[in-house]
Motif scaffolding. Structure first.
Motif, PDB file in Angstrom:
ATOM      1  N   GLY A  50       1.045  -1.306  -0.140  1.00 37.78           N
ATOM      2  CA  GLY A  50       0.029  -0.007  -0.193  1.00 37.78           C
ATOM      3  C   GLY A  50       0.770   1.197   0.050  1.00 37.78           C
ATOM      4  N   LEU A  51       1.803   1.121   0.977  1.00 43.65           N
ATOM      5  CA  LEU A  51       2.806   2.378   0.727  1.00 43.65           C
ATOM      6  C   LEU A  51       3.512   2.673  -0.470  1.00 43.65           C
ATOM      7  CD1 LEU A  51       4.345   2.141   4.350  1.00 43.65           C
ATOM      8  CD2 LEU A  51       3.181   4.024   3.354  1.00 43.65           C
ATOM      9  N   THR A  52       3.741   1.608  -1.218  1.00 38.88           N
ATOM     10  CA  THR A  52       4.208   1.848  -2.527  1.00 38.88           C
ATOM     11  C   THR A  52       3.495   2.683  -3.443  1.00 38.88           C
ATOM     12  OG1 THR A  52       5.602  -0.054  -2.355  1.00 38.88           O
ATOM     13  CG2 THR A  52       5.390   0.616  -4.710  1.00 38.88           C
ATOM     14  N   ALA A  53       2.280   2.312  -3.519  1.00 40.44           N
ATOM     15  CA  ALA A  53       1.409   3.066  -4.243  1.00 40.44           C
ATOM     16  C   ALA A  53       1.074   4.423  -3.785  1.00 40.44           C
ATOM     17  CB  ALA A  53      -0.086   2.233  -4.482  1.00 40.44           C
ATOM     18  N   TYR A  54       0.898   4.493  -2.348  1.00 42.28           N
ATOM     19  CA  TYR A  54       0.715   5.846  -1.762  1.00 42.28           C
ATOM     20  C   TYR A  54       1.882   6.677  -2.065  1.00 42.28           C
ATOM     21  CZ  TYR A  54       0.253   9.334   2.114  1.00 42.28           C
ATOM     22  OH  TYR A  54       0.309  10.392   2.800  1.00 42.28           O
ATOM     23  N   ASP A  55       3.012   6.152  -1.700  1.00 40.38           N
ATOM     24  CA  ASP A  55       4.046   7.016  -1.906  1.00 40.38           C
ATOM     25  C   ASP A  55       4.281   7.701  -3.432  1.00 40.38           C
ATOM     26  OD1 ASP A  55       4.919   7.249   0.772  1.00 40.38           O
ATOM     27  OD2 ASP A  55       6.103   5.500   0.863  1.00 40.38           O
ATOM     28  N   THR A  56       4.211   6.706  -4.291  1.00 40.28           N
ATOM     29  CA  THR A  56       4.376   7.401  -5.634  1.00 40.28           C
ATOM     30  C   THR A  56       3.351   8.348  -5.936  1.00 40.28           C
ATOM     31  OG1 THR A  56       5.164   4.949  -6.285  1.00 40.28           O
ATOM     32  CG2 THR A  56       4.312   6.417  -8.082  1.00 40.28           C
ATOM     33  N   GLN A  57       2.145   8.080  -5.473  1.00 37.97           N
ATOM     34  CA  GLN A  57       1.202   9.266  -6.069  1.00 37.97           C
ATOM     35  C   GLN A  57       1.482  10.571  -5.211  1.00 37.97           C
ATOM     36  OE1 GLN A  57      -3.095   9.577  -4.611  1.00 37.97           O
ATOM     37  NE2 GLN A  57      -3.316   8.680  -6.569  1.00 37.97           N
ATOM     38  N   GLN A  58       1.877  10.352  -3.779  1.00 40.91           N
ATOM     39  CA  GLN A  58       2.617  11.304  -3.081  1.00 40.91           C
ATOM     40  C   GLN A  58       3.791  12.195  -3.867  1.00 40.91           C
ATOM     41  OE1 GLN A  58      -0.583  11.781  -1.451  1.00 40.91           O
ATOM     42  NE2 GLN A  58       0.898  12.878  -0.067  1.00 40.91           N
ATOM     43  N   ILE A  59       4.558  11.656  -4.154  1.00 36.57           N
ATOM     44  CA  ILE A  59       5.852  12.113  -4.863  1.00 36.57           C
ATOM     45  C   ILE A  59       5.210  13.046  -6.017  1.00 36.57           C
ATOM     46  CG2 ILE A  59       7.915  11.521  -6.088  1.00 36.57           C
ATOM     47  CD1 ILE A  59       8.210   9.153  -4.180  1.00 36.57           C
ATOM     48  N   LYS A  60       4.494  12.286  -6.863  1.00 37.91           N
ATOM     49  CA  LYS A  60       3.865  13.177  -8.074  1.00 37.91           C
ATOM     50  C   LYS A  60       3.211  14.419  -7.613  1.00 37.91           C
ATOM     51  CE  LYS A  60       0.683  12.119 -11.747  1.00 37.91           C
ATOM     52  NZ  LYS A  60      -0.049  11.197 -12.609  1.00 37.91           N
TER      53      LYS A  60
END
Length: 260
Positions: A205-215
């Motif tokens: 979940g954090l992988t998807a979440y962090d990717t969106q946040q970085i973007k």
């Protein structure tokens, strides 16, 4: 994804949507490139240290750990002495210090510190080469890489706002840390299994979440032309995804790895 639509809708000082898109691609390439180098450093360091820590020569051994495998003096120090506790928790202390001090660093210094952290992480996880077969380590690494790529791609492309996941996932990480520390003393297989299952799910979940946040963070700051922040943001983004990858790998290894 309101930040993305807002950033594309307007311009500031001649910065249009096409330029923002190009900058975003360059930013994400920097994030993934830095993360990949850090991951390579970690596994290279782990492999090299485990090689220096073990020997098949009984005359050069400090302790025996297998039928024909022995710890060297270095291995005895880092795996079987009180120093192992320092090594175990060093990455956690390092990452907190890095996060707190990055505002006082240049982007180049932050990148160097990140690579140093990756080497320290390699030292901390080097025992996996003593516990698990080399084949299973490679196998789990490939599984983790495929899963990570898919999850990160989904986080980058989805139109769904998953920012609400953050607080629950961070609470989950804290719970994992507490449970893992407790289980150091309890050594319960049932707790270890449950922690591994939850760890895989939480860091997926954090992988998807962090990717969106970085973007989204890039799109927000790109409108203001904050180039110094963006340089450091790429390093911090790489750190976040690196930690997601390493933790997901370690939990999957506990579940799927074949032990020596």
């Amino acid at each position: 994804m309101a930040e993305y639509n807002t950033a594309r809708a307007g311009t500031r000082a001649g910065v249009g949507s096409a330029q923002i898109d190009e900058g975003l691609r360059a930013h994400m390439n920097k994030v993934y490139g830095t993360m990949s180098i850090g991951t390579f450093i970690t596994f290279l360091a782990a492999w090299a240290i485990s090689g220096l820590a073990t020997t098949t020569d009984p005359s050069a051994a400090a302790a025996q750990i297998g039928a024909d495998t022995y710890l060297t003096g270095l291995g005895q120090a880092i795996y079987a002495s009180p120093l192992r506790w320092v090594i175990m928790f060093a990455p956690l202390i390092f990452v907190f210090g890095f996060s707190a001090g990055i505002n006082r660093m240049s982007a180049a210094t932050a990148q160097t510190v990140f690579y140093a952290f990756a080497a320290v992480m390699g030292l901390s996880i080097s025992s996996i080469f003593l516990v698990f077969t080399g084949y299973s380590i490679v196998q789990v690494f490939l599984v983790t890489s495929i899963a990570f790529a898919g999850l990160s791609l989904w986080g980058y492309t989805t139109k769904k706002d998953i920012s609400g996941w953050g607080s629950f996932l961070i609470m989950g990480v804290i719970g994992l840390i507490v449970a893992s520390i407790i289980n150091i003393f309890l050594a319960s297989p049932a707790i270890a299994f449950a922690v591994s299952i939850l760890g895989v799910l939480i860091f997926a979940g954090l992988t998807a979440y962090d990717t969106q946040q970085i973007k989204n963070e890039y799109l927000e700051h790109a409108r203001h032309g904050d180039s110094e922040w963006l340089g450091k943001s790429a390093i911090m983004g790489a750190l976040r995804l690196y930690l997601d990858f390493i933790n997901m790998f370690m939990f999957l290894l506990q579940l799927l790895g074949n032990r020596e």
